[in-house]
Design an enzyme around this catalytic site. Structure first.
Site, PDB file in Angstrom:
ATOM      1  N   ASP A  76       9.934  -7.565  -7.785  1.00  0.00           N
ATOM      2  CA  ASP A  76      10.893  -7.579  -8.891  1.00  0.00           C
ATOM      3  C   ASP A  76      11.348  -6.164  -9.216  1.00  0.00           C
ATOM      4  OD1 ASP A  76       8.211  -7.124  -9.763  1.00  0.00           O
ATOM      5  OD2 ASP A  76       8.845  -7.398 -11.843  1.00  0.00           O
ATOM      6  N   GLU A 139       5.807  -7.608 -11.763  1.00  0.00           N
ATOM      7  CA  GLU A 139       5.066  -6.383 -12.008  1.00  0.00           C
ATOM      8  C   GLU A 139       5.651  -5.622 -13.186  1.00  0.00           C
ATOM      9  OE1 GLU A 139       3.995  -2.094 -11.595  1.00  0.00           O
ATOM     10  OE2 GLU A 139       5.967  -3.032 -11.618  1.00  0.00           O
TER      11      GLU A 139
END
Length: 479
Positions: A76, A139
């Protein structure tokens, strides 16, 4: 013809990644891309319920007995400057030795590290032992991917984490963090009529940046001047607020804010307009290193509703009482922030005001104390708090054989040794060393400047250098 990948191939993969929207919490499409990548190469892979993906590649023939190596990244990115993060892609360009993005964050954090790992998988000529490429989700906004990995998802115990931004360092410690979402209940009522003026207050153009590594660089969080403007008006006149929208991401220093409010015509309205010049003067004096942040106050059309006065007053109280920015510098790590807190977003929703706080510290005890104090302040003002993420601090043994090999490889390939540093950002390493006993982690990466902002940029030469270091490390570990 050799199939050994070059950095040209690394950048090709990076551009492919940037054509796939990948904001936190919405990584399904990029996880599909990773699985299809593995299938094309006929490699074993797993995908868990959080969309984390591990791709396993057998060792180069003759190196089957080597200890497995893990290449760790997250899929991400923090999407700043996008109108629609679920559909907008990243357009990159090169400018004077740097890669940048047009109007958005670049996604080099951590897309360039992931691109290196995938290029290694694709190569038939890179020498390595048994290899696992582990890519986690979310994350940047909770680390739920790493937190929920199963105990058998990762087999290797030597990890090269390519999620680093300081090219001349090896990260050996990272702060822990607690991400909390606070919700202040509100009621809405019809916008008042009569002789009133409506204003839109905008703060924009700030540098923003990473709420960990940039927290001590004298940057202006738009939360602070927005509170200042509202406090100045509130201390003199009654007014109603229709909407508040501050910040772009929970993990970023807010670079923009917008508030829509109304006040009866007359002296009060003139006082609101006068705040523009006063605030711009204050910004120039208080934040000389963030000269792009400016305030504009303009008349606007009346919206349909306003929020309750009690909710607004509760917001003003909590923003005044909780710390923002650096709380404490480390007494043992020179020029390193030990503890900080950042208010990432303040947004009026239909029935509540959402406020996000990101508390970081190298001391888990201090992080727990401060995040609990912040939650208490919100609770005392009628809000609820949701703990989205609590990541432990992490510290590697700087004298381990694995870190010595990492340093030796820099010396061999680049002619100099990297600094071993502790960074005030959060890494998934804390979860990994808890979940997988005996794991050792070295964090390396190319130079990324201004991550989590529209100014994010990647130094091309450092990608070449780290790529060569990575290939040499894999070769050495295969022995």
């Amino acid at each position: 013809m050799s199939n050994r990948p070059t950095t040209e191939r690394v950048f090709q993969i990076f551009r492919e990644l940037n054509r796939t929207p990948r904001p936190s919490h919405h990584e399904g499409r990029v996880a599909d891309y990773l699985c299809q990548f593995a299938e094309r190469l006929h490699l074993e892979y797993e995908r868990d319920d959080e969309n984390c993906v591990v791709i396993r590649k057998p060792a180069t023939p003759g190196h089957e007995g080597a200890e497995p190596v893990v290449l760790l990244n997250h899929m991400d990115m923090v999407c700043v400057g996008m109108n629609d993060a679920l559909h907008d892609t990243v357009e990159t360009y090169v400018d004077g030795g740097w890669m940048k993005a047009r109007g958005t964050s670049l996604g080099a954090d951590n897309g360039i590290g992931l691109s290196m790992a995938l290029a290694v998988l694709e190569s038939s000529d890179v020498v390595h032992g048994p290899l696992e490429v582990v890519t986690t989700t979310n994350e940047e906004d909770g680390m739920t991917g790493a937190a929920n990995l199963s105990s058998d998802f990762v087999r290797g115990r030597r990890v090269i984490n390519l999620d680093s931004e300081d090219y001349d360092t090896v990260t050996t410690a990272a702060a822990g963090a607690t991400l909390q979402l606070h919700r202040i209940p509100l009621q809405r009522s019809a916008a008042p009529g009569g002789k009133r003026r409506w204003y839109r207050i905008r703060l924009e153009g700030g540098l923003g940046g990473h709420s960990g590594v940039d927290i001590n660089k004298g940057r202006c969080s738009a939360v602070v001047p927005a509170w200042g403007v509202l406090a100045a008006i509130y201390n003199e006149y009654d007014f109603d607020v229709a909407s508040i929208d501050i910040g772009e991401a929970n993990a970023s220093i807010a670079s923009r804010a917008e508030v829509v409010l109304t006040i009866p015509s007359g002296a009060g309205a003139e006082m609101v307009k006068a705040q523009q010049e006063l605030m711009n003067q204050w910004l120039r004096e208080e934040y000389p290193d963030d000269a792009g942040m400016t305030c504009t106050i303009e008349k606007c059309e009346a919206p349909a509703t306003v929020i309750s006065r009690t909710a607004f007053e509760a917001l003003m109280t909590v923003l005044e009482q909780i710390p923002q920015g650096v709380v404490k510098m480390s007494s043992t790590m020179k020029d390193t922030v030990e503890t900080s807190n950042n208010v990432g977003r303040v947004v009026t929703e239909e029935d509540h005001i959402l406020v996000s706080t990101h508390t970081r510290s190298f001391s888990d005890t201090e992080m727990e104390r401060l995040s609990s104090d912040i939650a208490r302040v919100f609770r005392e003002n009628g809000a609820t708090t949701e703990v989205v993420m609590k990541a432990p601090a992490w510290q590697e043994d700087r004298h381990s054989d694995f870190l010595r090999l990492t340093s030796d490889t820099f010396q061999k390939v680049l002619g100099w040794r990297p600094r071993m540093v502790a960074m005030h950002f959060v890494l998934e390493a804390g979860f990994f060393v808890q979940k997988y006993p005996g794991m050792q982690i070295a964090c390396i990466g190319p130079r990324i400047v201004e991550p989590h902002s529209t100014s994010e940029r990647l130094e091309l030469k450092t990608v070449d250098d780290i790529w060569q270091v990575l290939l040499e490390m894999l070769s050495e570990l295969a022995k």
